[in-house]
Every structure is written in structure tokens, then in C-alpha cells.
Design an enzyme around this catalytic site. Structure first.
Site, PDB file in Angstrom:
ATOM      1  N   HIS B 263      38.454  20.285 141.943  1.00  0.00           N
ATOM      2  CA  HIS B 263      39.795  20.862 142.061  1.00  0.00           C
ATOM      3  C   HIS B 263      39.820  22.313 141.549  1.00  0.00           C
ATOM      4  CE1 HIS B 263      44.302  20.529 141.962  1.00  0.00           C
ATOM      5  NE2 HIS B 263      44.166  21.415 140.995  1.00  0.00           N
ATOM      6  N   GLU B 264      39.313  22.524 140.353  1.00  0.00           N
ATOM      7  CA  GLU B 264      39.339  23.887 139.781  1.00  0.00           C
ATOM      8  C   GLU B 264      38.400  24.819 140.541  1.00  0.00           C
ATOM      9  OE1 GLU B 264      41.754  24.433 137.945  1.00  0.00           O
ATOM     10  OE2 GLU B 264      42.239  22.374 137.357  1.00  0.00           O
ATOM     11  N   HIS B 267      40.494  26.314 143.214  1.00  0.00           N
ATOM     12  CA  HIS B 267      41.309  27.438 142.708  1.00  0.00           C
ATOM     13  C   HIS B 267      40.442  28.687 142.524  1.00  0.00           C
ATOM     14  CE1 HIS B 267      45.185  25.560 142.053  1.00  0.00           C
ATOM     15  NE2 HIS B 267      44.718  24.629 141.231  1.00  0.00           N
ATOM     16  N   GLU B 293      47.603  25.841 145.190  1.00  0.00           N
ATOM     17  CA  GLU B 293      47.346  24.410 145.092  1.00  0.00           C
ATOM     18  C   GLU B 293      46.739  23.881 146.400  1.00  0.00           C
ATOM     19  OE1 GLU B 293      47.583  23.042 142.225  1.00  0.00           O
ATOM     20  OE2 GLU B 293      47.547  20.873 142.595  1.00  0.00           O
TER      21      GLU B 293
END
Lengths: 496, 496
Positions: B263-264, B267, B293
């Protein structure tokens, strides 16, 4: 004066705190750059730092600040407030007298100089660095002329690092050191006594880091207000709330990291001793480089090179690195090796001759008495004359340090001036609290730390350096204690 | 217009870059605070951050900025410059319309709210938090009224996090999600199929960190522009030059850290894909929370929950955690467990119902349709209605998240809106570059990343969110792809 004093002073203080917050924020960004940042981060980091410093320069030099200072100087203020105004007046006047263009030019020139210097050092090619050095000297002469056209330009530059000890005092102290240390080192070299490093193995970073943490624990470093990390050049960074230290590890010489850790602990202890409630003002900020270096050197030399310290630490060191005796560690900490060419690797005695030769050379460079082209020979001649050893390359000679590429002319002397002050402060502490070495042997570092906090740290910039020395020791700044200390200690150790 | 355009624009840009540098410097300070800073550092850090944000607020809102914007808006500019002016106009108008006193009041109220909320959560005592929540809602209503007295205050707050998707669109999407996900989850629960976590042991932080690094290596995370560290709440922070990720480790559930890392990474990949040369302007800055997101969710869900991903990663995971099959990992990544009460631990499907209930509650709170005292019951009723489970404590219910203590009303919906956009973008990418899952199986993540860079990242804030979606996908923002994706995938997995 019709000024509404409390509100005038409060407005002034709001501005002072903003400047301070910009500067300490920049400190965090610099720490991160040296310790944590991936290399690709440089472009953004340079721009962030340059914005912070431009904004703090504007807040320091603009009309608003001048108006505040004028008004407050003709107002009746208590001593603390007067000290705050004194410090800001000095910073304002210096910053405001240098044109922004020149500041920017110096900043760009030093940015470019770093890679030029690095290549010259890597390739042992002084010629490659010479034009850059010439330009930096010229720019710094111009800079000094803006601040005080009538003064010795080197004195003006020196005052950027040590504003309150005048250059004549500094010069006299450094001359005395040279006159007394050269024969002392010669006597040590001629002595039958010699010490060896007790370490013959290699020690990985993890092992040395665990030891370094234990050393800081023993000294009482408050982890809730600090950290220990590694960096290519050990340094301390932070405030009274968060004073972080770094070290580095040489695989075959663990003494190197230990010395660095105790040194940086001294810097951090000063920072942590500044009053919390004065954060953001000169009263919550450390005095300049001489005093800061006195604190690191006091712990490094007057604590960290004592027999008592190694009596206490020998079991800890043995736990991590294998059996080693207190005597061996003590001797290793006090080895003198004049054949060393590199300042940052020098022992306690020869270190100052490395400093003195840089001081003499940069002073002559700035005054115009020495041409840039003649630096390598002047350097090598002085090394030979002071330490009996002549560098074979400029990489190991006049190109070894980064300071001139930073255009930091006037910085070097504060290293020795701080060591001198360390001895003077230590003597005063011993007069007040008794036998520090006996306390150290018991693991009591708090008594010494509390004395330093009471007499040095808690004052921040309340006093100028000479006044602070007088407040703490009852005397003017003097090299007497330092010379007694080194001649006494090394005389005993080397049977002189 | 008689303005000298290049110079006017350049002056404007200098100011814009300063604001940006102050903000990204603040980002570094916040990262440090969450990852590195010793706890004692808080007082200085708060003051540093508050100075940086006060100065950037002043540069954004003062007369100088207003003059620049007025002049540039009546000047003929190219598209890129017009986009920069559009973004600054929006930021300026919003910031300038809220009185400084109110901004400070909100900032102080949220500072105090954090410890009140923490205690309320620790002691499961909603009553303790209620007056604070009431005050924060009131302050944020006032805030919204300053920005646009005629608008729905929740729409104004929502625009702080997602300025360009209007609230009606957002609301319609969230309603569709609720209508379709509630029966889908019921069907999954009723299904005979169920998946287990393949991990039964406990795994220490070092083991999990080594695995996390290998996962980032596999994904192609550029370490020269990033770092991986641990933090209590995983986050990404940085710029195109230095985008750092964090994760955390649960000893008995290594899937948790793996999901967070992917997930990160999403980003960070967005941040790193912003153009270097536009650093410091809106063209070098990421679009708002929905788009950010979408990037994290795209990698987390459309890459990190595929069979291909785990086929590739299974040997890596096995190296660190012991033998585990690709099938087991794939199933573990796609477990649905509606009895979970905690948003940050929710699976891919139920997650959105956690978001939707928060959205519905905060919307009603801000409009005044729901009293603060009735929040716990409303929360529990909705949990029961949407997920069939009723929290026994408010600590596991309406007190679980920090967002309301931060007064971040309007933030939650962007989590789901981003997931919806992720599916839409992923479908568009597959139309252009073919079978992404086949590429992933071969360890080729660059093809997908390059498509995202080309169609999303490199634009920075050139386009508003709806325009960016249209540019990248050829369509308006829609939940169709997301619903097809989850119904298709979970239908197959759970034999629906």
C-alpha cells in the site's frame, strides 16, 4: 521613550522565536540529510534549507527587527532581556551589513567548491582546487569588509565562530601552545616509554554500536531526549529537548568510536543543560564554538582519558570486544603518535599543532601574506617543523579537511581554544566538587555534570564568553590550566 | 494588461516555491517526529512546526499573493501556468477567508483533543470525549461558514481533502457501494468456502523487516530515493526526490505488514513519479487524497491481492517465514471476515462499510441531524445493519479512529473513493498494456508503473481530479469498475 515595553518586547520575542524555530528546523533537516536521507533527496533538501535560511535572514535583517532593536535599546530592561537584545543586535548588524547578493554568491561558491575539493583530494591534485580556494578567500575578504571595513578581515571572520574572545587573545594562546607543545611532543617521542593499542582484531559495526550505547548509558545520556546513530563525520545536533549524537566505526580501532562518543556526549550534555523554558531565545541557546568545544573536550579528555574512567569501563569494553585491561585502555587513550598526518586521527597533544598550522596558514591567506599556490609548501614545512613529519601528498596534507571548501576561515582555532577552556573549567569544577576522578571511578558523572549545568549550561547566552568564563571560574580565560594539565599528565605517563 | 508577465510570474513562482519548501520541510519534521524523534523532543518540534505553518500561511494569504493572483488571472498564460495559478487561487481564497484566530483555535482544540480522545479510548469512556467532539464539530462548522456561508458545511470540509470531486458524486458512489457490498458480504459469509491464515507462529520484527525489504526490492522501490522504517501507523512521506515508507509488525500476522508495505509503495510510487523539474510548484505536487489513495489501493489490491503476485512472492516469503504456498498466501490476502470491528484491520470488502458508516455519521453530525450523544448508538446500529456485528465497547466502536480528534471531518470518504478510482484506472491500464497479472507473474512491475506515471503521476496538479480521471481513462469517474472487480473476484473465490 513612549514605547509600551512589555508589548514591544513580546513582539520582538515572537520574531526571535520564529527565527530560532527556522534555525532549529533547519538543524533537523541537516541531521536527517547526514544520517537518514537517501542520496537522491539532495535537490529537494537543498531548496528546503535555502528557504528556511532565506526566511530567517529576512526576519533577522528587515526594518521590523531594526525598529524593535532601536526601541528596546533605549528602554530600561532587566539583565536577561538586555542579553537577548545584545545578541540579536549583534546578529542583526552582521547579517544586515552583508548584501544578499554576496551571501548568495558565497553560498553558491561553497556548494560548487565541495565537489571540486573532493575531486582534488581524491586525485591528490591541489592545482585543481587552487582557483576555487582563491575565489573563496576573495569572497570572504569582501564579506569581512562589509561587516567592518576597518578591522583585520581575519578577525571579522573569526568572530563568526567566536564573537567574544578577541583575536589577539586567541593568537596569544595558540602561540603559547605551540611554544610549549612542540618541545613536550619531542620529549615524549624521545622517551623510552611507548604505548600500543590493545586491539588486534576487527570489530563489526553492530558490536561497536552496542558498546557505544553501553558507554552512553554509563555516562547517563538521557535516551528520552536523544539518539545515537552513525555518520561519516561524528557530530551532535539538536536542542535542549532532543540532542542527538553520531559516531562512526573503524573496524580495527574501536577506540576511535569510543572517543567520538564521549566527545559528542559532551556537546549533547551542554545542549541538554540549556533551560527548557528559554527555548527559542538566546538564553536557551548555547554560547559559541569555543564554549561548545570546551564541553566536548572536557568529557573527552578530562573524563574519557583518565585511569578512573577506564577502570569503570574496562568490564563493559571487555564484554563487547573481549578481554582488555583498564591499564591497556588508559594507555591506548593516551598514546602520542606524532607521525600521524591526519588531524581527525590525531592524539590529544599533536592535535593542537594540526590546528595551529591551519590557523597560521589561513590567517596569512586572508591577510594576503601567503599566496594560494604556496599553501602546500607552507603546510608541509610547518608539519615538518612542528611534528617532524612531512606529508608526501596534498591529500594527506592541505587537502585533508573540508573546512576551506566550506569557506569556514576562522573556524579551526576554536577547536584548540575550546580544549584550553575545558582544562580551565575542569580545574574550577575540581575546586568546587572535589576529586572528580574519584567520582568517575564510582560511576558518578552527575556531580560534574551538575556543576557544568550550574556554571555554564543554564546561562545559555546570558553572558559573553569572557564573562561566562569569569562567572564559572573566577578568572579570565587562560591557557595556564591546559598547559599544566598536559605537561603534568604526559610528563608522568612518559617519564619525562 | 501592462504587467511584465515573465517577471510577474517568476516572482509569484518564487513565493509559491517558498510555501512549498516550508510545507515539505514540515513533512520531514513530521516524519522524524513519528519515526525517529525521542519523546522528549515534542515541545521543540511543536513550535518548529507551528512556525513553519504560520509562515507558509502568511505567504499564501498576504496582500502580495493576492496582487500576484489578480494580475496573473488577467494575463494570457499557457495551460501549465494557468493550472499553477488555479491551484494557488483556490488555496489562497480558502486560507484567506478563515480568520487566523479561528485557525489557531482549531489547532489548539485538536492538540488538546488528542489526549482527551486517547484517554476516552483507553478507558472506553465516550462521555469523556463527547464535549470535545461537540466543540470540534462546532469549530469546523464555523470554519466552513467562513469559506462558503451558502454551501453545505460538510461539502466545504470534504473539499479540504478532495477539492474537485463534488460531494453529490461522492455520496452517490458511496451509496452504490453500500447497496452492492452489503449483500455481497452476506453471500460470502453464507458461502461454504472459507480461508484461513497460513501463519501459526510468531515472527520477530527483524525477520519481518527483512521480508518487507525483499518485497520492496521485488516491486522495484528505488532505495536511492526512499527508506523503509517502522511507525505505529504506516504512512508515506516525502517528495519526488525522497519518498519514504513505513510499516509496522504484528508478531502473529505477517500479512498485515506485507499489505501495508505494498500500500505505501503505491503512495511512494505516485510521489516519485511527479516531475523532478516541477518540484516546488503544483505541477510537481500530487493531486489530492482520492487520487493518492487510488495509487496505494491499486498496488495493494489490483497487484498485491492477485494470484500472480503471490506466485512470484511465495518463494521470498517462504525464505523468511518458512514454507508457505502461493495458494495459501493468495487466499490469506483475500479472506473476508465481517466479524472484525476495527477499520484498519478490515479486509478488502468490509473496509468500505467501515468507511461508509463513518461518512454517514460525520455528515449527520456536521449538518446537526445527529447529536454527539447519539453517536455511539448510531455507530453500533450501523455496524449491525451493514456487517451483522455489534461492538461491545466504544473503544472498539466510535472511539477507534483518531480522525475526529484531529477534527478531520470529510477525510474518511476519500479512502473508499480512492479504491473506486483504483479499479477504474487499473481497467484503463489493462486496456492499454494488456494482461497486467501476466506481467506481475514475470516480475514486471515497470510496465504498470510506467503507465501510471504517464497517465497520472507526471501531471502533478495540472488537471483537476475529474479531468485527470478523464485524461487517464477516457471516462468520467465511476464505481462500475470497482463493483465489477469485487463482485467478479469474490464471486469466483467464494463460489457465489
Amino acid at each position: 521613550m513612549a514605547t509600551d515595553q512589555p508589548s514591544q518586547y513580546d513582539d520582538f520575542l515572537t520574531r526571535v522565536r520564529r527565527i530560532s524555530n527556522l534555525q532549529t528546523a533547519g538543524g533537523v533537516l541537516s541531521w536527517d540529510q547526514q544520517v537518514m536521507m537517501p542520496e537522491g533527496g539532495t535537490p529537494a533538501r537543498s531548496k528546503q534549507l535555502s528557504t528556511l535560511s532565506a526566511l530567517s535572514h529576512e526576519l533577522l535583517t528587515d526594518e521590523g527587527m531594526a525598529t524593535h532593536l532601536d526601541a528596546l535599546e533605549s528602554t530600561d530592561l532587566d539583565d536577561d532581556r538586555r542579553a537577548v537584545v545584545r545578541e540579536l543586535r549583534r546578529e542583526h548588524d552582521r547579517a544586515a551589513s552583508v548584501p544578499a547578493d554576496l551571501v548568495e554568491e558565497i553560498s553558491e561558491a561553497t556548494s560548487e567548491a565541495l565537489s571540486v575539493w573532493q575531486r582534488a583530494k581524491d586525485e591528490d591534485d591541489f592545482e585543481h582546487f587552487a582557483p576555487t580556494l582563491e575565489r573563496l578567500v576573495e569572497l570572504k575578504r569582501e564579506y569581512a569588509a562589509h561587516i567592518d571595513p576597518d578591522a583585520d578581515p581575519y578577525a571579522v571572520l573569526f568572530a563568526d565562530y567566536e564573537p567574544y574572545l578577541d583575536l589577539e587573545t586567541a593568537e596569544r594562546v595558540l602561540e603559547r601552545l605551540r611554544e610549549r607543545l612542540v618541545p613536550l611532543i619531542e620529549a615524549v617521542e624521545a622517551s623510552d616509554v611507548s604505548f600500543e593499542s590493545p586491539f588486534s582484531g576487527t570489530y563489526d559495526d553492530e558490536t561497536q554500536m552496542a558498546l557505544a550505547r553501553d558507554v552512553l548509558d554509563t555516562l547517563g545520556y538521557p535516551w528520552e531526549r536523544g539518539r545515537l546513530d552513525t555518520a561519516p563525520h561524528p557530530f551532535m545536533s539538536g536542542t535542549q529537548f532532543d540532542a542527538r549524537v553520531t559516531t562512526r566505526f573503524k573496524p580495527d580501532e574501536p577506540m576511535d568510536a569510543l572517543t567520538a562518543v564521549v566527545h559528542e556526549f559532551g556537546h549533547a550534555t551542554y545542549q541538554l543543560g540549556l533551560p527548557d523554558e528559554a527555548y527559542g531565545t538566546p538564553l536557551g541557546r548555547s554560547r559559541d564554538l569555543t564554549v561548545h568545544e570546551s564541553q566536548s573536550r572536557l568529557w573527552e579528555n578530562h573524563v574519557g582519558r583518565t585511569r578512573a574512567f577506564w577502570d569503570l569501563l574496562a568490564p563493559v569494553v571487555s564484554d563487547h570486544l573481549g578481554d582488555v585491561s583498564s591499564g591497556e585502555l588508559f594507555e591506548a587513550a593516551n598514546r602520542v603518535y606524532p607521525d600521524n598526518l591526519i588531524r581527525v586521527e590525531a592524539d590529544e597533544l599533536t592535535y593542537h599543532l594540526h590546528i595551529i598550522l591551519r590557523f597560521e596558514i589561513e590567517r596569512a591567506l586572508v591577510s594576503g601574506d601567503l599566496a594560494v599556490a604556496d599553501v602546500p609548501e607552507a603546510w608541509n614545512d610547518k608539519m615538518e617543523s612542528y611534528l617532524g613529519v612531512r606529508p608526501e601528498t596534498d591529500a594527506e596534507g592541505c587537502l585533508q579537511d573540508i573546512h576551506w571548501a566550506h569557506a569556514n576561515f576562522g573556524y579551526f582555532p576554536t577547536y584548540s581554544l575550546g580544549s584550553v577552556l575545558a582544562a580551565q573549567l575542569f580545574a574550577a569544577a575540581e575546586r568546587d566538587v572535589g576529586d572528580v576522578e574519584a567520582q568517575v571511578r564510582e560511576g558518578d558523572f552527575d556531580t560534574l555534570r551538575d556543576w557544568l549545568r550550574e556554571h555554564v549550561h543554564r546561562h545559555g547566552q546570558r553572558y559573553t564568553t569572557p564573562d561566562l568564563v569569569r562567572e564559572a571560574t573566577g578568572e579570565a580565560y587562560t591557557a595556564d590550566y591546559f598547559l599544566d594539565y598536559v605537561e603534568g599528565k604526559y610528563g608522568d605517563l612518559y617519564d619525562l
